[in-house]
Design an enzyme around this catalytic site. Structure first.
Site, short mmCIF file in Angstrom:
data_model
loop_
_atom_site.label_atom_id
_atom_site.label_comp_id
_atom_site.label_asym_id
_atom_site.label_seq_id
_atom_site.Cartn_x
_atom_site.Cartn_y
_atom_site.Cartn_z
N LYS A 121 0.81 -1.22 0.00
CA LYS A 121 0.00 0.00 0.00
C LYS A 121 0.84 1.27 0.00
CE LYS A 121 -4.33 -1.39 1.83
NZ LYS A 121 -5.24 -0.49 1.11
N GLY A 441 -16.69 -17.71 4.65
CA GLY A 441 -17.98 -17.08 4.32
C GLY A 441 -18.44 -17.29 2.90
N GLU A 493 -22.76 -16.47 0.72
CA GLU A 493 -22.71 -15.08 0.22
C GLU A 493 -23.03 -14.92 -1.25
OE1 GLU A 493 -19.21 -12.94 1.65
OE2 GLU A 493 -19.17 -14.11 3.50
N CYS A 525 -9.37 -1.46 -10.47
CA CYS A 525 -9.98 -0.26 -9.92
C CYS A 525 -11.03 -0.63 -8.88
CB CYS A 525 -10.69 0.52 -11.03
SG CYS A 525 -9.58 1.02 -12.34
N GLU A 674 -5.03 -15.05 8.27
CA GLU A 674 -4.20 -15.59 7.20
C GLU A 674 -2.86 -16.00 7.79
OE1 GLU A 674 -2.35 -13.02 4.03
OE2 GLU A 674 -1.05 -14.63 4.70
N HIS A 703 -5.86 -17.89 -2.64
CA HIS A 703 -5.51 -17.14 -3.85
C HIS A 703 -4.90 -18.04 -4.90
CE1 HIS A 703 -5.54 -14.12 -0.60
NE2 HIS A 703 -6.23 -13.46 -1.51
#
Ligand code: GLN
Ligand code: ZN
Length: 764
Positions: A121, A441, A493, A525, A674, A703
């Site tokens: 980030k 979930g 979900e 995005c 994680e 992933h």
């Protein structure tokens, strides 16, 4: 007269043109020329959008990431891509994402893909950059091709260009020394390359260069502070003038350092550091430019222009030509143009400003400063009217919500009994085996789900048909989980396309733009929901779906909610009240949902706080305050339930060492985290801190399409059991499974369930 400028413009395009061009190129569906043309068109359009400014940024455009561009400019490519065929752009994409376009990778066996650069980030934004890689032997070599080409384009188009680069100290600070060597030892090698770059820009007639050093708003030790002095002595060559840009926060103890650096101007974020403006002006030598970021580059609200003018006018008197004005930071972090919004609620829209509108505000401010307010009377009146309307709007202000927040007391966030007492009651009710298994979930978002969703949106099917389609998916999830033999089930979900949007859409106080996209990384995005008013929950949001799922099984059904801190951190938030207040409002709303689920007989409820960690302030000295209200918000959300109701929370990361005590304060009965990618090494935090409640350390990486083996999971869980008592461990994947296929999920969870059985038989 104030000079107007901009620190950076969003490059993705109002219609995400860059995203689509990149993805088509990567898939081999378009040519390199097509991609290059889209880039040039976007730059040209964005310079036209900025034509009203005295100086426009050049070099802020990147095909993937501006930090990666800087690495290429400095000739700092990871060793692993150096010998690859293809040109610089191919290598650029290899570092960015492990591979370049399809065609360029297929014809040679040598490049099936390389490890992509690590992504992290950018300060406290949701933008991710590619981390520069160093080792003790790193050498730098100037490659100014990209920047000079963009500069030539800008000149052709008559742009008053101000090249933008990342400064050497921030560049080093953001990178990673792979061999743990001292990054600052590279500074003497790096500075001559920067000096060459500035000389190359000067050769092209450049007067001002913006050199970004946002690391100055963080806590720096003395070696890094010294590096600043050394760097800007060396770069003070007289070739060009340097505007040293700081943003995202206050300079605090670095203010005097910044003021004495040998640069010709400083940009200060006058949104976050308004109270430092006077001190900076006093500390700066009298010939320096003071650039003030007076329009917020991080939010989507209109600026209160009259309020800004009231404090800026006297400053402009004092500073004269030394005053520059700009947005607080690059506009990379806001959507491009509000003009494209057709469906957005008209009233709320009139309170908003995206990048194009923010630059218009800069123009109005500058005109008012140079020619007097009368010269822009109509603009100021329209702005004042919008600001007043927003302030007074009954849609923003809900007295009942404000009263409920005012009534919050410490008892609201406290469970009735301590964990030690609750845990027995929960065990009696839920009757779970040792090493209980569950998931986080979501289950796969199948073709059928996506089809039903898009048909419903387009009006092709009605609400009843949509509900039926979602129920079918929920029923499938429950069937699969029963067949797998999982212990605590979830509904999957199906009805949620996004864990924040789903709740935002049902809460009062939120609106959604159609095209408010912001780059997150590369071609990716996000469209953050806009939190504009006091938050309330008109009716239950999840109870029907979860009750339906529960009705299909005798096993415990876990209700699934997104927590207040995560909803807040992934939204555009209000600038008219503290984040903490918005968070408490969200907490009360989600608390209502928790209690409704409990009333409906749901006795396990998970409240995801995937984004708790990313809200941490840039300065450690401010962490405490954030963690206090963030944790309190979670506690208010979760802790109104009976002792027998088991609260879970989930976090998508495992760097817990520095915040483990706060996580424990949340007092969730179970946390799932994680850890699988580091073979449980990330459980280090639990060595020094005795985490009191139950933990589900993720046992496989969702992933990756790879199917974990039973043995692997058993080994990982045994490592966990060496640190955490076995009777407090859960077995679950790393995160939600929505991005996977059922044919991956079933074998993976089969391994997981057998691993749990093996563990029950062998560990006690
Ligand atoms: N419950 C969410 C899911 O499973 C959690 C996602 C997340 O942590 N990012 O999808
Ligand atoms: Zn997660």
């Amino acid at each position: 007269m104030a000079t107007t400028h901009n620190l950076g413009f969003p490059r993705i395009g109002a219609k995400r043109e860059l995203k689509f061009a990149l993805e088509a190129y990567w898939k081999g569906e378009s040519t390199r020329d097509d991609l290059v043309r889209v880039g040039a068109d976007l730059r040209a359009r964005h310079w036209r959008d900025q034509a009203g400014l005295d100086l426009a940024p050049v070099g802020d455009f990147a095909f993937y990431d501006q930090v990666l561009d800087m690495s290429f400019t400095l000739g700092n490519l990871p060793e692993r891509v150096r010998d690859f065929h293809g040109d610089a752009l191919d290598n650029y994409f290899r570092v960015a994402r492990g591979r370049s376009a399809k065609g360029t990778e297929d014809h040679a066996a040598c490049c099936g893909g390389v490890a992509a650069g690590e992504m992290t980030k950018w300060f406290d934004t949701n933008y991710h950059y590619i981390v520069p890689e160093f080792d003790a032997g790193t050498e730098f070599k100037l490659d100014a091709t990209r920047l000079l080409a963009q500069l030539a384009e800008a000149k052709d188009q008559g742009v008053k260009a101000k090249p933008v680069i990342i400064g050497p100290v921030t560049y080093l600070a953001l990178g990673k020394a792979k061999d743990h060597s001292d990054k600052l030892a590279l500074l003497p090698r790096l500075l001559p390359v920067y000096a060459d770059l500035l000389a190359a820009l000067a050769d092209q007639g450049v007067k001002w260069v913006q050199i970004d050093e946002p690391i100055l708003v963080t806590e720096l030790d003395s070696t890094w502070r010294d590096a600043f002095v050394q760097a800007y002595e060396a770069l003070n060559t007289g070739a060009v003038k340097l505007l040293l840009a700081t943003y995202f926060g206050q300079l605090k103890e670095n203010l005097d350092l910044a003021a004495t650096l040998r640069v010709q101007g400083i940009h200060l974020d006058a949104i976050n550091a308004r109270d430092e403006v006077d001190a900076l002006v006093r500390a700066l030598p009298a010939d320096r430019v003071v650039s003030l970021g007076v329009v917020n580059g991080r939010n989507i609200w209109k600026t209160d222009l009259e309020a800004v003018l009231a404090w800026l006018e006297p400053l402009a008197q004092t500073l004269g030509d030394r005053l520059w004005i700009a947005p607080s930071c690059s506009l990379l972090h806001v959507p491009v143009d509000l003009g494209g919004e057709r469906k957005l609620d008209g009233e709320v829209k009139s309170w908003l400003a995206f990048a194009v509108q923010k630059l218009e505000e800069i123009r109005v401010l500058a005109t008012a400063l140079s020619q007097g307010r009368a010269a822009v009377a109509a603009d100021l009146a329209a702005n004042a009217q919008a600001i007043a309307a927003r302030r007074a709007s009954p849609r923003v202000n809900n007295p009942a919500v404000k009263a409920a927040v005012a009534r919050i007391d410490a008892a609201l966030g406290r469970r009735k009994s301590p964990f030690g007492e609750r845990t027995g009651k929960q065990a009696a009710l839920l009757n779970l085996p040792l090493f209980p298994t569950t998931t986080i979930g979501s289950f796969p978002q199948t073709k059928e789900i996506r089809l039903a969703r898009s048909q419903f949106k387009a009006g092709a099917i009605d609400a009843a048909a949509y509900t039926q389609a979602m129920r079918n998916e929920i029923a499938r999830s429950v069937r699969e989980q029963e067949a797998l033999g999982l212990d605590v089930l979830v509904h999957g979900e199906a009805e949620r396309n996004d864990m924040v949007e789903y709740f935002g859409e049902q809460l009062d106080g939120y609106v959604f733009s159609q095209g408010g996209w912001v780059q997150s990384y590369g071609s990716r995005c996000v469209k953050p929901p806009i939190l504009f008013g006091d938050i309330s929950r008109p009716k239950a949001m999840t109870v029907d779906w979860i009750s339906y799922a529960a009705s299909l099984t005798k096993k415990p059904m876990k209700g699934m909610l997104t927590g207040p801190v995560t909803i807040l951190n992934w939204s555009f938030v209000r600038d008219d009240q503290p984040r903490a207040t918005s968070c408490l409002q969200l907490a009360l709303a989600i608390r209502g949902e928790v209690l409704d689920l409990e009333k409906a007989g749901i006795r396990v409820i998970q409240i995801d706080e995937a984004a708790l960690r990313e809200g941490l302030p840039l300065r450690r000295s401010q962490w405490r305050e954030y963690l206090d209200w963030a944790v309190e918000s979670f506690r208010i959300t979760a802790n109104g339930v009976a002792d027998e109701t088991q609260i879970h929370t989930h976090m998508c990361y495992s760097e817990f060492n520095d915040i483990i005590a706060s996580i424990a304060d949340m007092d969730a009965d179970v946390i799932t985290i994680e850890t699988s990618r580091s073979a449980m090494e990330l459980l280090d935090a639990f060595d020094d801190f005795n985490y009191p409640n139950q933990i589900g350390p993720g046992v496989y990486d969702i992933h990756s399409p790879n199917i974990p083996t039973e043995d692997h999971i058993v080994t990982l869980m045994k490592k966990a059991a060496a640190r955490i008592p076995a009777d407090r461990l859960w077995v679950n994947p790393d995160c939600g499974l929505k991005t996977r296929q059922w044919n991956e999920v079933i074998p993976a969870l089969t391994s997981m369930v057998s691993a749990a059985k093996t563990l029950r038989a062998t560990v006690s």
